[in-house]
Design an enzyme around this catalytic site. Structure first.
Site, PDB file in Angstrom:
ATOM      1  N   CYS A  87       0.877  -1.119   0.206  1.00 38.72           N
ATOM      2  CA  CYS A  87      -0.031   0.026  -0.045  1.00 38.72           C
ATOM      3  C   CYS A  87       0.921   1.422  -0.072  1.00 38.72           C
ATOM      4  CB  CYS A  87      -0.768  -0.043   1.223  1.00 38.72           C
ATOM      5  SG  CYS A  87      -2.086   1.526   1.397  1.00 38.72           S
ATOM      6  N   CYS A  90       0.343   3.249   3.690  1.00 44.13           N
ATOM      7  CA  CYS A  90       0.774   2.595   5.108  1.00 44.13           C
ATOM      8  C   CYS A  90       1.852   1.507   4.820  1.00 44.13           C
ATOM      9  CB  CYS A  90      -0.485   2.179   5.708  1.00 44.13           C
ATOM     10  SG  CYS A  90      -1.179   0.767   5.231  1.00 44.13           S
ATOM     11  N   CYS A 135      -7.297  -0.989   1.482  1.00 47.93           N
ATOM     12  CA  CYS A 135      -6.244  -1.473   2.291  1.00 47.93           C
ATOM     13  C   CYS A 135      -6.916  -1.887   3.744  1.00 47.93           C
ATOM     14  CB  CYS A 135      -5.042  -0.622   2.380  1.00 47.93           C
ATOM     15  SG  CYS A 135      -3.815  -0.648   3.316  1.00 47.93           S
ATOM     16  N   CYS A 138      -5.144   0.742   6.429  1.00 45.44           N
ATOM     17  CA  CYS A 138      -5.607   2.144   6.355  1.00 45.44           C
ATOM     18  C   CYS A 138      -6.645   2.708   5.617  1.00 45.44           C
ATOM     19  CB  CYS A 138      -4.279   3.137   5.600  1.00 45.44           C
ATOM     20  SG  CYS A 138      -4.134   2.822   3.992  1.00 45.44           S
ATOM     21  N   CYS A 158      -8.356  -5.721  -9.968  1.00 40.01           N
ATOM     22  CA  CYS A 158      -7.857  -4.644 -10.954  1.00 40.01           C
ATOM     23  C   CYS A 158      -7.319  -3.310  -9.988  1.00 40.01           C
ATOM     24  CB  CYS A 158      -8.936  -4.429 -11.850  1.00 40.01           C
ATOM     25  SG  CYS A 158      -8.435  -3.305 -13.166  1.00 40.01           S
TER      26      CYS A 158
END
Length: 169
Positions: A87, A90, A135, A138, A158
């Site tokens: 991510c 984070c 995510c 976060c 995707c």
């Protein structure tokens, strides 16, 4: 009399890209998913000012406002080294490079995610039902998952490349 062929996969992906660009224009016009991102409980929380300082404007728009990047613009689309996609907000590990495949859509695509890496929620925007992926740490918007991927899962995650970073093995 003309012979009509069925819709090709390329045409279908072209339609998808056009829809994504329409989504981007719609979101830039003032309707964004920031309320959904903000409403999602997450263990990693920052103020809006801290997110803006931490992320590029494009990454902020995607991760915190659920925008979409233009297809075929992410360098991660052509990333083929061994490693992990994390991510961009984070640094939580999201996808192993072994699960990445070329979907032809213009966005990095994966057939599976790492354990406890993502969350999902219904996205009924644009008059269609889709499954948004965010995510798990976060709550940043990553993209969507579809059921037209390769084996073994049959799924296509995707993802927006700007919502991720790559860490080589």
């Amino acid at each position: 009399m003309t012979d009509r062929s069925p819709i090709s996969r390329r045409s279908l992906f072209g339609f998808g890209a056009t829809a994504a660009l329409g989504t981007l224009a719609w979101r830039l016009a003032g309707s964004d998913g920031s309320a959904a991102v903000a409403a999602t409980a997450s263990p990693f929380r920052l103020s809006d000012a801290e997110w803006r300082k931490r992320l590029s404007p494009q990454a902020y728009s995607v991760l915190r406002q659920a925008s979409t990047e233009y297809p075929f613009t992410s360098p991660l689309n052509s990333e083929h080294r061994r490693g992990t996609f994390v991510c961009a907000g984070c640094a939580l590990p999201l996808f192993a490079s072994a699960t990445k495949f070329d979907s032809g859509t213009g966005w990095p695509s994966f057939f599976d995610h790492l354990p406890n890496a993502i969350g999902e929620r219904n996205d009924a925007s644009l008059g269609m039902d889709r499954t948004e992926v965010h995510c798990a740490r976060c709550a940043g918007h990553l993209g969507h998952v579809f059921n037209d991927g390769p084996r073994p899962t049959g799924l296509r995650y995707c993802m927006n490349g700007v919502a991720m970073a790559f860490q080589p093995a």
